[in-house]
Design an enzyme around this catalytic site. Structure first.
Site, PDB file in Angstrom:
ATOM      1  N   SER A 188       0.838  -1.196   0.000  1.00  0.00           N
ATOM      2  CA  SER A 188       0.000   0.000   0.000  1.00  0.00           C
ATOM      3  C   SER A 188       0.873   1.246   0.000  1.00  0.00           C
ATOM      4  O   SER A 188       1.992   1.235   0.530  1.00  0.00           O
ATOM      5  CB  SER A 188      -0.903   0.018   1.244  1.00  0.00           C
ATOM      6  OG  SER A 188      -1.598   1.241   1.349  1.00  0.00           O
ATOM      7  N   TYR A 201      -0.659  -0.573  10.750  1.00  0.00           N
ATOM      8  CA  TYR A 201      -0.971  -0.901   9.355  1.00  0.00           C
ATOM      9  C   TYR A 201       0.184  -0.507   8.443  1.00  0.00           C
ATOM     10  O   TYR A 201       0.602  -1.275   7.571  1.00  0.00           O
ATOM     11  CB  TYR A 201      -2.251  -0.185   8.931  1.00  0.00           C
ATOM     12  CG  TYR A 201      -2.680  -0.511   7.528  1.00  0.00           C
ATOM     13  CD1 TYR A 201      -3.200  -1.768   7.224  1.00  0.00           C
ATOM     14  CD2 TYR A 201      -2.561   0.413   6.506  1.00  0.00           C
ATOM     15  CE1 TYR A 201      -3.598  -2.084   5.934  1.00  0.00           C
ATOM     16  CE2 TYR A 201      -2.950   0.103   5.213  1.00  0.00           C
ATOM     17  CZ  TYR A 201      -3.465  -1.137   4.936  1.00  0.00           C
ATOM     18  OH  TYR A 201      -3.843  -1.453   3.657  1.00  0.00           O
TER      19      TYR A 201
END
Length: 324
Positions: A188, A201
């Site tokens: 990501s 995350y």
């Protein structure tokens, strides 16, 4: 005069090098996002079956469908039996490909992998898409603010990190034996720079990036391709964003990202995301200017400052970055 002439020669040499570097990157970007639409790698050459984790929604479902459209049989892995059956039926009805389903919950850790290994045994796995992932919180939050923090930490680490090397360990030996294979790991853009209020995350996704790059270096001589896909905004059930010129639909993103196979082992996945990537100057001067502007307007020291963290925390929203 000698000093001036010398500096002029050095300056000219640097300018030439920068221009050559820019031209090379522009060419690479053209190949990756334009030529790849015309000349696509035949993914069937990697093997009969593709395995996709987190395959019942969002990017995972889109990858599974696109791989089936391109002629591969697909093994769908997710935690919902009903959703697995539904997606498997859609793929069979639409593309006529074989499907298999494996129902497991990746947040449970090591205990699930013997079952997956048994289900994959004796299958010619040509492609693995490590897509499954989850978020720590549905909004900007300090590390200690998440409910059930101890349980949530374990779940995020098991899902975002442990799943990638464990799934790779199951399919890689067969790929090495056949001398071909493709592993796609979904990271990501939230991992490109440190992201306070998304610390767990962000940290788990940069693991995916580094693991992919190291694995590619280790096994490219064995005929294995390891691609790290680093998307920006994708419209999924998690992000609930409308599709526009900057936000890709999941099927559109999967189509473009699979086109880049054979052209790049580290990719934003599509041209619109590459244009948003401050670290990706593949498309030329526009992105260089963007990168300079971003580094000036939002330098790392400001991004990591307590002031900015407090302002983001007050927003109390999820930043809508990809979470697989």
């Amino acid at each position: 005069m000698l000093l001036t002439d010398g500096l002029a020669i050095v300056g000219g040499f640097i300018v030439v090098l920068l221009l050559l570097k820019l031209l090379w990157r522009c060419w690479c970007g053209f190949r990756q996002f334009v030529l790849s639409e015309i000349w696509q790698v035949d993914l069937r050459t990697y093997g009969q079956w593709a395995v996709v984790t987190g395959a019942t929604s969002g990017i995972g479902k889109a990858y599974a469908s696109e791989l089936a459209r391109r002629g591969l049989d697909v093994i769908l892995i997710s935690r919902s039996t009903d959703k697995l059956r539904m997606v498997a039926k859609e793929i069979k009805d639409q593309y006529g490909r074989k499907t298999r389903t494996i129902q497991v919950d990746f947040t449970e850790g090591q205990s699930i992998y013997p079952l997956i290994a048994k289900e994959l045994q004796d299958l010619e796995i040509g492609i693995l898409v490590n897509n499954v992932g989850m978020t720590y919180s549905d909004h900007f939050a300090y590390f200690l603010e998440a409910p059930d923090a101890e349980q949530k930490i374990t779940q995020v680490v098991n899902c975002n990190m442990l799943s990638v090397p464990q799934m790779t360990r199951l399919v890689l030996p067969g790929m090495v034996e056949r001398g071909t294979g493709l592993i796609i790991n979904i990271s990501s853009q939230v991992a490109v720079r440190p992201q306070p209020l998304l610390c767990l995350y962000s940290a788990t996704k940069i693991f995916v990036t580094y693991f992919s790059q190291c694995l590619q270096a280790e096994y490219k001589s064995k005929g294995i391709t390891v691609q790290c896909v680093v998307p920006f905004l994708v419209s999924t059930n998690m992000t609930t964003l409308p599709v526009n010129c900057m936000v890709k639909s999941a099927p559109g993103f999967a189509h473009d990202a699979l086109n880049t196979v054979g052209y790049s082992t580290y990719t934003s996945g599509c041209l619109s995301h590459a244009l948003q990537d401050p670290l990706n100057t593949l498309t030329g001067f526009l992105i260089i200017l963007q990168s300079v502007a971003l580094s000036v307007l939002v330098p790392d020291w400001f991004l990591m400052s307590s002031f900015l963290i407090r302002q983001f925390r007050k927003l109390n929203i999820w930043p809508h970055l990809h979470g697989s």
